[in-house]
Design a protein around this motif. Structure first.
Motif, PDB file in Angstrom:
ATOM      1  N   ILE A  23       2.924   5.522   3.961  1.00  0.00           N
ATOM      2  CA  ILE A  23       1.784   5.560   3.040  1.00  0.00           C
ATOM      3  C   ILE A  23       1.316   7.003   2.866  1.00  0.00           C
ATOM      4  O   ILE A  23       1.077   7.711   3.844  1.00  0.00           O
ATOM      5  N   GLN A  24       1.201   7.418   1.616  1.00  0.00           N
ATOM      6  CA  GLN A  24       0.729   8.779   1.323  1.00  0.00           C
ATOM      7  C   GLN A  24      -0.795   8.837   1.488  1.00  0.00           C
ATOM      8  O   GLN A  24      -1.501   7.971   0.981  1.00  0.00           O
ATOM      9  N   VAL A  25      -1.272   9.852   2.187  1.00  0.00           N
ATOM     10  CA  VAL A  25      -2.719  10.079   2.292  1.00  0.00           C
ATOM     11  C   VAL A  25      -3.036  11.365   1.535  1.00  0.00           C
ATOM     12  O   VAL A  25      -2.294  12.347   1.638  1.00  0.00           O
ATOM     13  N   THR A  26      -4.127  11.347   0.777  1.00  0.00           N
ATOM     14  CA  THR A  26      -4.534  12.571   0.074  1.00  0.00           C
ATOM     15  C   THR A  26      -6.002  12.858   0.365  1.00  0.00           C
ATOM     16  O   THR A  26      -6.756  11.968   0.749  1.00  0.00           O
ATOM     17  N   ASN A  27      -6.388  14.110   0.207  1.00  0.00           N
ATOM     18  CA  ASN A  27      -7.790  14.513   0.418  1.00  0.00           C
ATOM     19  C   ASN A  27      -8.267  15.323  -0.793  1.00  0.00           C
ATOM     20  O   ASN A  27      -7.583  15.351  -1.821  1.00  0.00           O
ATOM     21  N   THR A  28      -9.416  15.967  -0.676  1.00  0.00           N
ATOM     22  CA  THR A  28      -9.950  16.712  -1.838  1.00  0.00           C
ATOM     23  C   THR A  28     -10.280  18.159  -1.462  1.00  0.00           C
ATOM     24  O   THR A  28     -11.445  18.565  -1.445  1.00  0.00           O
ATOM     25  N   PRO A  29      -9.245  18.946  -1.133  1.00  0.00           N
ATOM     26  CA  PRO A  29      -9.502  20.345  -0.775  1.00  0.00           C
ATOM     27  C   PRO A  29      -9.824  21.183  -2.018  1.00  0.00           C
ATOM     28  O   PRO A  29      -9.687  20.696  -3.146  1.00  0.00           O
ATOM     29  N   ASP A  30     -10.183  22.404  -1.795  1.00  0.00           N
ATOM     30  CA  ASP A  30     -10.368  23.437  -2.841  1.00  0.00           C
ATOM     31  C   ASP A  30     -11.547  23.178  -3.776  1.00  0.00           C
ATOM     32  O   ASP A  30     -12.398  24.046  -3.937  1.00  0.00           O
ATOM     33  N   VAL A  31     -11.591  21.972  -4.376  1.00  0.00           N
ATOM     34  CA  VAL A  31     -12.669  21.719  -5.351  1.00  0.00           C
ATOM     35  C   VAL A  31     -14.051  21.803  -4.714  1.00  0.00           C
ATOM     36  O   VAL A  31     -15.044  22.021  -5.404  1.00  0.00           O
ATOM     37  N   LEU A  32     -14.122  21.613  -3.388  1.00  0.00           N
ATOM     38  CA  LEU A  32     -15.445  21.610  -2.743  1.00  0.00           C
ATOM     39  C   LEU A  32     -15.714  22.852  -1.907  1.00  0.00           C
ATOM     40  O   LEU A  32     -16.769  22.991  -1.287  1.00  0.00           O
ATOM     41  N   THR A  33     -14.767  23.782  -1.877  1.00  0.00           N
ATOM     42  CA  THR A  33     -14.880  24.929  -0.976  1.00  0.00           C
ATOM     43  C   THR A  33     -16.164  25.728  -1.203  1.00  0.00           C
ATOM     44  O   THR A  33     -16.965  25.938  -0.276  1.00  0.00           O
ATOM     45  N   ASP A  34     -16.375  26.186  -2.429  1.00  0.00           N
ATOM     46  CA  ASP A  34     -17.536  27.049  -2.692  1.00  0.00           C
ATOM     47  C   ASP A  34     -18.852  26.286  -2.564  1.00  0.00           C
ATOM     48  O   ASP A  34     -19.846  26.834  -2.079  1.00  0.00           O
ATOM     49  N   THR A  35     -18.845  25.035  -2.988  1.00  0.00           N
ATOM     50  CA  THR A  35     -20.079  24.236  -2.906  1.00  0.00           C
ATOM     51  C   THR A  35     -20.486  24.033  -1.446  1.00  0.00           C
ATOM     52  O   THR A  35     -21.669  24.154  -1.088  1.00  0.00           O
ATOM     53  N   THR A  36     -19.501  23.752  -0.592  1.00  0.00           N
ATOM     54  CA  THR A  36     -19.798  23.535   0.823  1.00  0.00           C
ATOM     55  C   THR A  36     -20.189  24.849   1.491  1.00  0.00           C
ATOM     56  O   THR A  36     -21.084  24.876   2.351  1.00  0.00           O
ATOM     57  N   LEU A  45       0.821  -1.213   0.000  1.00  0.00           N
ATOM     58  CA  LEU A  45       0.000   0.000   0.000  1.00  0.00           C
ATOM     59  C   LEU A  45       0.860   1.269   0.000  1.00  0.00           C
ATOM     60  O   LEU A  45       1.696   1.464   0.868  1.00  0.00           O
ATOM     61  N   LYS A  46       0.622   2.106  -1.015  1.00  0.00           N
ATOM     62  CA  LYS A  46       1.430   3.321  -1.157  1.00  0.00           C
ATOM     63  C   LYS A  46       0.617   4.585  -0.988  1.00  0.00           C
ATOM     64  O   LYS A  46       1.135   5.624  -0.620  1.00  0.00           O
ATOM     65  N   VAL A  47      -0.685   4.501  -1.281  1.00  0.00           N
ATOM     66  CA  VAL A  47      -1.489   5.729  -1.223  1.00  0.00           C
ATOM     67  C   VAL A  47      -2.936   5.412  -0.844  1.00  0.00           C
ATOM     68  O   VAL A  47      -3.514   4.426  -1.302  1.00  0.00           O
ATOM     69  N   VAL A  48      -3.480   6.263   0.022  1.00  0.00           N
ATOM     70  CA  VAL A  48      -4.915   6.235   0.337  1.00  0.00           C
ATOM     71  C   VAL A  48      -5.473   7.585  -0.095  1.00  0.00           C
ATOM     72  O   VAL A  48      -5.097   8.628   0.446  1.00  0.00           O
ATOM     73  N   ALA A  49      -6.349   7.566  -1.094  1.00  0.00           N
ATOM     74  CA  ALA A  49      -6.965   8.805  -1.589  1.00  0.00           C
ATOM     75  C   ALA A  49      -8.361   8.891  -0.982  1.00  0.00           C
ATOM     76  O   ALA A  49      -9.265   8.151  -1.374  1.00  0.00           O
TER      77      ALA A  49
END
Ligand code: GLV
Length: 321
Positions: free
Chosen positions: A93-106, A70-74
């Protein structure tokens, strides 16, 4: 050479997954709405090079340490409180999230929730649907203004700032509380930094947008609700774990605060007999802050891009650790 294996814990549309299937072996849970079963997820994690997860998946040490590949958890959310990032870091293990793309919608949804709670929109909608609309009266479904009122934002991150921008359009007085002061935000948005207690005592709308951490757990407890104005309205669009729900219920029933708008709960999904659902002055939504079609596609796409980047040995697009 063996292809890398990617496992996705919810069914995503084929066209979203296509870039992965062109390059890697891909396994995917069969359902979009039902969470993956834990034993299946553990088995998949044991052989996966990459996982795409959602916020209801507990990505803990047990899971992260299952496989040596396991190298990445998105994680398909901006919040990553469901992921043990310290263990991930220890295991490389690299962890990534989903910032910015949801800012205005949220931020849109947060502001909609504020408006719905202030102007009693759900109550009014129920009223008319139940055939109760017979007459006009002076204080008929009279709510609280939004324009020129004070908004107190707890957690001035990207979404907090976007909410403040919307509040400015309504000529609201903006207060905020945050781990650290943000002079540039104070200047751009005419926001005033204040202590948590001063914010509670002053704001007409108290809006919770701080992340869930050990420090913020049950930040909104009995004392916090006691510290709000009786006319105050509480909005939560971050995580339910920041709120003592029993204390919130009592504060509403005892009229220590006026109303609430909640997009998140301590244990999601909540059951239909959750006490907060009984109260007409509470607007409840099923954690849909980022749920516009446009944004959800962007979030899915960002997870895929993160997986591809890491499996190709490049830097993740949006790393959290
Ligand atoms: C949703 O709650 C998210 O963190 O993206």
């Amino acid at each position: 050479m063996m292809k890398n294996y990617v496992y996705i814990t919810r069914k995503l549309p084929d066209e979203v997954v296509e870039p992965l299937t062109n390059m890697f072996d891909v396994g995917m849970w069969d359902y979009a709405e039902k969470p993956v079963e834990r034993d299946i997820l553990l088995k998949e994690a044991a052989r996966a090079d990459a996982l795409v997860t959602v916020l209801s998946d507990q990505v803990d040490y047990e899971l992260l340490s299952k496989g040596s590949n396991l190298k990445v958890v998105a994680n398909m959310a901006v919040g990553f409180d469901n992921v043990d990032i310290n263990s991930a870091a220890d295991l490389g293990i690299q962890v990534t999230n989903t910032p910015d793309v949801l800012t205005d919608t949220t931020a849109d949804l947060t502001f909609a929730l504020l408006m719905a709670a202030g102007r009693r929109m759900m109550e009014a909608s129920e009223y008319i649907k139940q055939g109760k609309w017979k007459n006009w009266s002076p204080l008929f479904l009279a709510g609280t203004d939004i324009h020129h009122k004070s908004i107190g934002i707890v957690g001035m991150g990207r979404i907090g700032e976007a909410v403040a921008r919307r509040a400015r359009g309504f000529e609201m007085n903006i207060l905020y509380h945050n781990r650290n002061r943000k002079p540039e935000v104070e200047q751009e948005l005419d926001a005033r930094y204040c202590s948590f207690n001063e914010l509670l005592a002053t704001a007409d709308y108290v809006v919770c947008l701080a992340p869930y951490t050990k420090e913020t757990e049950k930040l909104f407890n009995k004392e916090a609700f006691n510290g709000m104005k009786p006319s105050g309205i509480f909005i939560n669009a971050s995580r339910g774990q920041l709120v003592d729900e029993e204390a919130l219920y009592q504060a509403l029933v005892n009229k220590e605060i006026q109303a609430a708008g909640l997009d998140v709960f301590e244990n999601e999904p909540i059951s239909p007999d959750h006490p907060l659902l009984e109260l007409e002055q509470v607007v409840c939504l099923p954690h849909i802050g980022s749920a516009s079609k446009e944004t959800r596609y962007k979030m899915m796409g960002l997870c895929i891009d993160n997986v591809i980047a890491v499996l190709q040995g490049k830097k993740a697009v949006t790393p959290v650790n």
